[in-house]
Design a protein around this motif. Structure first.
Motif, mmCIF file in Angstrom:
data_model
loop_
_atom_site.group_PDB
_atom_site.id
_atom_site.type_symbol
_atom_site.label_atom_id
_atom_site.label_comp_id
_atom_site.label_asym_id
_atom_site.label_seq_id
_atom_site.Cartn_x
_atom_site.Cartn_y
_atom_site.Cartn_z
ATOM 1 N N TRP A 1 0.729 -1.311 -0.031
ATOM 2 C CA TRP A 1 0.214 0.064 -0.010
ATOM 3 C C TRP A 1 0.662 1.252 -0.143
ATOM 4 O O TRP A 1 0.077 2.314 -0.256
ATOM 5 C CB TRP A 1 -0.824 -0.196 1.351
ATOM 6 N N LEU A 2 2.012 1.341 0.390
ATOM 7 C CA LEU A 2 2.936 2.350 0.556
ATOM 8 C C LEU A 2 3.548 2.710 -0.828
ATOM 9 O O LEU A 2 3.746 1.793 -1.608
ATOM 10 C CB LEU A 2 4.011 2.313 1.425
ATOM 11 N N PRO A 3 3.876 3.917 -1.279
ATOM 12 C CA PRO A 3 4.523 4.105 -2.453
ATOM 13 C C PRO A 3 5.894 3.930 -2.707
ATOM 14 O O PRO A 3 6.538 4.282 -3.657
ATOM 15 C CB PRO A 3 3.964 5.745 -2.867
ATOM 16 N N VAL A 4 6.678 3.401 -1.498
ATOM 17 C CA VAL A 4 7.931 2.799 -1.561
ATOM 18 C C VAL A 4 8.159 1.747 -2.510
ATOM 19 O O VAL A 4 7.686 0.659 -2.393
ATOM 20 C CB VAL A 4 8.476 2.575 0.033
ATOM 21 N N LYS A 5 9.008 1.845 -3.362
ATOM 22 C CA LYS A 5 9.479 0.784 -4.005
ATOM 23 C C LYS A 5 10.982 0.705 -4.313
ATOM 24 O O LYS A 5 11.676 1.277 -4.677
ATOM 25 C CB LYS A 5 8.944 1.088 -5.585
ATOM 26 N N LEU A 6 11.085 -0.680 -3.701
ATOM 27 C CA LEU A 6 12.665 -0.985 -3.378
ATOM 28 C C LEU A 6 12.794 -2.333 -4.174
ATOM 29 O O LEU A 6 11.925 -3.158 -4.268
ATOM 30 C CB LEU A 6 13.156 -1.152 -1.906
ATOM 31 N N ARG A 7 13.880 -2.398 -4.686
ATOM 32 C CA ARG A 7 14.209 -3.912 -5.442
ATOM 33 C C ARG A 7 14.662 -4.963 -4.209
ATOM 34 O O ARG A 7 14.460 -6.016 -4.465
ATOM 35 C CB ARG A 7 15.351 -3.815 -6.319
ATOM 36 N N HIS A 8 15.388 -4.410 -3.258
ATOM 37 C CA HIS A 8 15.899 -5.378 -2.097
ATOM 38 C C HIS A 8 15.242 -4.902 -0.937
ATOM 39 O O HIS A 8 14.680 -3.754 -0.665
ATOM 40 C CB HIS A 8 17.339 -5.329 -2.104
ATOM 41 N N LYS A 9 15.537 -5.724 0.103
ATOM 42 C CA LYS A 9 14.916 -5.376 1.542
ATOM 43 C C LYS A 9 16.024 -4.324 1.975
ATOM 44 O O LYS A 9 17.291 -3.930 1.900
ATOM 45 C CB LYS A 9 15.345 -6.588 2.453
ATOM 46 N N PRO A 10 15.445 -3.413 2.894
ATOM 47 C CA PRO A 10 15.985 -2.078 3.255
ATOM 48 C C PRO A 10 17.530 -2.552 3.921
ATOM 49 O O PRO A 10 18.567 -1.785 3.572
ATOM 50 C CB PRO A 10 15.154 -1.534 4.464
ATOM 51 N N SER A 11 17.512 -3.523 4.602
ATOM 52 C CA SER A 11 18.937 -4.066 5.241
ATOM 53 C C SER A 11 20.060 -4.376 4.211
ATOM 54 O O SER A 11 21.117 -4.042 4.689
ATOM 55 C CB SER A 11 18.815 -5.230 6.457
ATOM 56 N N GLU A 12 19.690 -4.669 3.133
ATOM 57 C CA GLU A 12 20.528 -5.091 2.055
ATOM 58 C C GLU A 12 21.158 -4.094 1.677
ATOM 59 O O GLU A 12 22.384 -3.798 1.293
ATOM 60 C CB GLU A 12 19.999 -5.905 0.958
ATOM 61 N N TYR A 13 20.377 -3.156 1.391
ATOM 62 C CA TYR A 13 21.199 -1.563 0.889
ATOM 63 C C TYR A 13 21.975 -1.020 2.101
ATOM 64 O O TYR A 13 23.010 -0.606 1.645
ATOM 65 C CB TYR A 13 20.020 -0.324 0.598
ATOM 66 N N TYR A 14 21.726 -1.056 3.297
ATOM 67 C CA TYR A 14 22.573 -0.563 4.325
ATOM 68 C C TYR A 14 23.797 -1.483 4.316
ATOM 69 O O TYR A 14 24.961 -0.936 4.157
ATOM 70 C CB TYR A 14 21.900 -0.951 5.766
ATOM 71 N N ARG A 15 23.850 -2.674 4.200
ATOM 72 C CA ARG A 15 24.905 -3.723 4.059
ATOM 73 C C ARG A 15 25.960 -3.159 2.914
ATOM 74 O O ARG A 15 27.006 -3.396 2.821
ATOM 75 C CB ARG A 15 24.799 -5.022 4.427
ATOM 76 N N ARG A 16 24.978 -3.098 2.052
ATOM 77 C CA ARG A 16 25.833 -2.837 0.514
ATOM 78 C C ARG A 16 26.592 -1.389 0.360
ATOM 79 O O ARG A 16 27.557 -1.202 -0.080
ATOM 80 C CB ARG A 16 25.215 -2.867 -0.628
ATOM 81 N N ASN A 17 25.793 -0.308 1.103
ATOM 82 C CA ASN A 17 26.225 1.032 0.556
ATOM 83 C C ASN A 17 26.544 1.686 2.099
ATOM 84 O O ASN A 17 27.091 2.959 1.616
ATOM 85 C CB ASN A 17 25.075 1.950 -0.072
ATOM 86 N N TRP A 18 26.392 1.535 3.004
ATOM 87 C CA TRP A 18 26.724 2.335 4.023
ATOM 88 C C TRP A 18 27.991 1.731 5.280
ATOM 89 O O TRP A 18 27.819 0.782 5.316
ATOM 90 C CB TRP A 18 25.458 2.355 5.366
ATOM 91 N N LEU A 19 28.492 2.678 5.867
ATOM 92 C CA LEU A 19 29.429 2.283 6.769
ATOM 93 C C LEU A 19 28.910 3.398 8.111
ATOM 94 O O LEU A 19 28.485 4.330 7.710
ATOM 95 C CB LEU A 19 30.729 2.571 6.560
ATOM 96 N N SER A 20 29.205 3.052 9.314
ATOM 97 C CA SER A 20 28.958 3.853 10.308
ATOM 98 C C SER A 20 30.152 3.818 11.271
ATOM 99 O O SER A 20 31.047 2.725 11.197
ATOM 100 C CB SER A 20 27.682 3.374 11.264
ATOM 101 N N THR A 21 30.545 4.988 12.006
ATOM 102 C CA THR A 21 31.492 5.072 12.929
ATOM 103 C C THR A 21 31.104 4.760 14.272
ATOM 104 O O THR A 21 29.843 5.064 14.546
ATOM 105 C CB THR A 21 32.297 6.240 12.837
#
Lengths: 376, 373
Positions: free
Chosen positions: B287-307
């Motif tokens: 029902w939400l207009p959010v369209k993602l190819r992968h699960k949110p957590s997969e993007y985090y693991r692929r694209n983000w780092l944190s300190t």
């Protein structure tokens, strides 16, 4: 296990909800305030929606009335009272049947927040109070009346100043409520202050636990948007909760009122060990120049005073001992869209598969039962 | 021979020196630049404009002080560690702490002075002055140990791209954004041109503590409320929502190779947030207009780092987040640092962690991200 309870509880949802029945205000609100009540209209897609005071748009009910709704079917509009809104949303006797089907013995019942805010936003304090009192009357004498041992209504506090907060709290106790929920700091200030102390004092003396459901909604200027494009509904709520907890700790509320008990409802738990570690670390480093003097380490206050509820939270379960095994309580959020009815037992089994029986019993039952005094 | 990096702080700070604005900005701007004044208690402070309360440098220059000796006031540039604002002594201070390299951030409070000015030329000149000073007086002393990030202006996408590309020629290895590139209150399609340019240049983008949703004048003191609440939620309070909004926007589907770094917002809360985001996405994506190819957590693991600084919890739960997504930092010379005891603090925090995992989190991930070796 031998139980000493009147009723044997095995599964308790520490956070479920009522939905206002279509005739709530007509039946329970004093007639002279009826113009201030929410009005039911067509949502434009054949369903019902409430127009809350002063709002330009109507608020539909689809996502807060989910009884066995599959994710593919979720949408805000198109659901109508008496047709496809399940009566268990707003009728206690019907709720009991549906709880039986889900294996849930008791529920702590929180109000429909949008309706409460309708009255809380009214500058006419008489109308504000009348609306909140009407809800609380319906909750006790209407919804929960069929079985007050299983339907545990949480009394909604109004927000018209500290004296009324204290007197309503006393009234709640006298009427047999087991807990109250605040939607603003008790004195109505934007920030916690010493002006709130009489309320904490009374709550501690009456041994009445105080809940904060997600955030202090009446303290913010906006009603949480229902059609937000955010997938993160509720997932990010702990960003609001963290400062509320730390304010109470650092302002010494729990040193002044050592018997005060607080519940953070629907706030999730997986983030808590990190939060406690940060809180302690910042306290050690900065208490001198910040002028904060506490009797205990900040994390001790969390463990001694707070209960946190969660829905689906495997990460929290895996670190439950770092939070405190006595500080966490499972919930369904029924009938809001995060619930897994009628598969709550399956969800619990999957989530708690590695958890020893004694700990599991605390998490899904006895922590909540003790916190809200069901085991007396 | 290439340096053998053991300990890299992915979040450290410089303190802008008194001469920075008059040296690196044209004369016509000098009447409006911040100046150093006495703080009234024996220390020094920045004054951002006539009649504004002095903003003491105190807790930003408190490395090595005992906890009960950390104060907002009473600290002078002369008494502070000189490496706070000079390159050569900074290397000595790193050596004392066993730190091989640091990723350097400035002060958002200071930059707010320029961001909040109504003259875009002054705004841009201030940002460029900071970057020019950092490049010439700090990074150039040893670019393999002093990792510069370019501060970007809050003047829209084109200005951000232009300053990024200018700074890449000066030896910077990433960009530090205080606002979103188009200066909106959430990530928008018009930001895409910036992400595209950053991805093409292989430049990691950094958010430090929070993303400003609106530009405000600098506050006399840097910490909200002057109490512990803001400190204890460590920027997580803002980034929890902002990170979620960025992931939901689908930007990672459009720019799969861009690296994003969340700085000084802590890390231990991430496994919880990612689980909740996945759960909400599974339930509500119809029902939400959010369209993602992968699960949110997969993007985090692929694209983000944190300190993280002190975060036993993140270290303990490193596999729930990803060993490759975490970078230790000292926050030197701010009040959160343990200089010159970082090695002891790291040893204690990583007790029981296999050497290869510790190496990645304490140095390797940063070395790879910034191309240090």
């Amino acid at each position: 296990m031998k139980s000493t309870t009147k009723r044997e509880y095995r599964i308790i949802s520490a956070d479920s909800h009522t939905v206002e029945p279509p005739d709530l205000w007509d039946k329970w609100l004093e007639k002279k305030y009826i113009d201030t009540a929410p009005k039911l209209v067509d949502d434009g897609e054949g369903g019902d929606a409430w127009v809350y005071m002063g709002a330009a748009t109507a608020e539909p009910l689809g996502l807060v009335t989910c009884v066995g709704t599959r994710p593919e079917e979720l949408k805000w509009t198109g659901k109508k009272y008496g047709r496809d809104i399940h009566p268990s949303c707003h009728d206690g006797a019907e709720r009991l049947k549906i709880m039986d089907e889900d294996g849930v013995d008791a529920e702590m019942l929180y109000p429909p927040q949008r309706a409460m805010l309708t009255f809380m936003k009214n500058k006419d304090t008489e109308a504000h109070l009348a609306g909140i009192r009407a809800y609380n009357r319906w909750l006790k004498d209407g919804f929960c009346a069929p079985d007050p041992d299983r339907l545990i209504g949480i009394f909604q506090m109004p927000n018209v100043g500290i004296e009324t907060s204290v007197s309503e709290l006393q009234r709640a106790k006298k009427e047999g409520f087991r807990g109250v929920a605040i939607s603003a700091w008790p004195s109505g200030g934007d920030n916690l202050s010493a002006a709130d102390d009489p309320f904490w004092d009374t709550a501690a003396q009456l041994d009445m636990p105080v809940s904060i459901h997600l955030l202090l909604a009446a303290s913010t200027t906006k009603i949480v948007p229902s059609k937000s494009a955010a997938v993160a509904i509720g997932a990010t709520a702990f960003s609001y909760t963290m400062p509320l907890i730390t304010e109470m700790i650092f302002q010494g509320v729990f040193d002044r009122f050592p018997k005060l008990r607080m519940a953070g409802v629907e706030i999730g738990i997986g983030w808590i060990p990190h939060f406690l570690e940060m809180t302690d670390d910042r306290y050690w480093r900065n208490r001198h120049w910040a002028g904060v003097k506490l009797k205990k380490v900040p994390s001790d206050y969390f463990r001694d005073h707070w209960l946190a509820t969660f829905i689906v939270d495997r990460s929290g379960i895996s670190v439950r001992h770092q939070i405190g095994i006595d500080n966490i309580a499972w919930s369904t959020d029924f009938p809001h869209h995060g619930n897994d009815w009628p598969y709550s037992r399956k969800t619990i089994d999957e989530m708690l598969s590695d958890v020893p029986a004694e700990e599991r019993n605390k998490i899904v039952c006895t922590n909540a039962a003790q916190f809200w005094g069901l085991m007396a | 021979m290439a340096r053998d990096y053991q300990l890299v702080s992915a979040d450290s700070h410089v303190l802008e020196p008194p001469h920075i604005w008059t040296t690196y900005m044209e004369k016509r701007f000098h009447s409006k630049v911040p100046t150093v004044v006495p703080d009234g208690e024996g220390g020094e402070a920045w004054q951002f404009g006539p009649g504004t309360a002095p903003a003491p440098i105190g807790i930003y220059a408190s490395a090595g002080r005992a906890h009960d000796d950390i104060r907002w006031t009473g600290v002078t540039f002369a008494a502070a560690n000189q490496g706070n604002f000079r390159g050569e002594p900074r290397l000595d201070e790193q050596d004392q702490d066993g730190v091989d390299a640091e990723v350097l951030f400035g002060s958002a409070r200071m930059m707010s002075h320029f961001y909040s000015d109504e003259d875009p030329e002054f705004h841009l000149a201030g940002v460029r002055a900071y970057n020019d000073w950092l490049a010439q007086e700090i990074v150039s002393v040893d670019p393999t140990r002093l990792v510069g990030l370019a501060c970007l202006p809050a003047l829209g996408v084109e200005a951000a791209i232009a300053e990024m590309e200018r700074c890449l020629k000066l030896g910077f290895r990433g960009v530090w954004l205080n606002t979103l590139p188009s200066v909106g209150d959430r990530v928008r399609p018009e930001d895409d041109r910036f992400w595209e340019a950053a991805q093409a240049n292989r430049v990691p983008v950094h958010f430090h503590v929070r993303i400003m949703k609106s530009i405000q004048k600098p506050k006399p003191k840097g910490v909200r409320g002057g109490d512990l609440t803001g400190l204890a939620s460590v920027g997580a309070a803002d980034m929890i929502v902002q990170l979620s909004e960025i992931i939901e926007s689908g930007v990672h589907d459009r720019f799969p190779d861009l690296a994003w770094v969340m700085v000084e917002a802590g890390s231990g809360w991430l496994p919880y947030l990612l689980e909740q985001l996945d759960d909400r996405w599974e339930r509500n994506r119809s029902w939400l207009p959010v369209k993602l190819r992968h699960k949110p957590s997969e993007y985090y693991r692929r694209n983000w780092l944190s300190t993280f600084m002190i975060d036993h919890y993140a270290v303990k739960n490193r596999h729930a987040l990803g060993v490759g997504n975490l970078m230790w930092s000292s926050d030197y010379p701010h009040h959160g640092c343990d200089w010159p005891r970082s090695r002891a603090v790291v040893d204690e925090m990583f007790e029981g962690v296999p050497a290869d995992e510790r190496r990645k989190m304490c140095a390797g991930n940063a070395v790879r991200l910034y191309g240090l070796a």
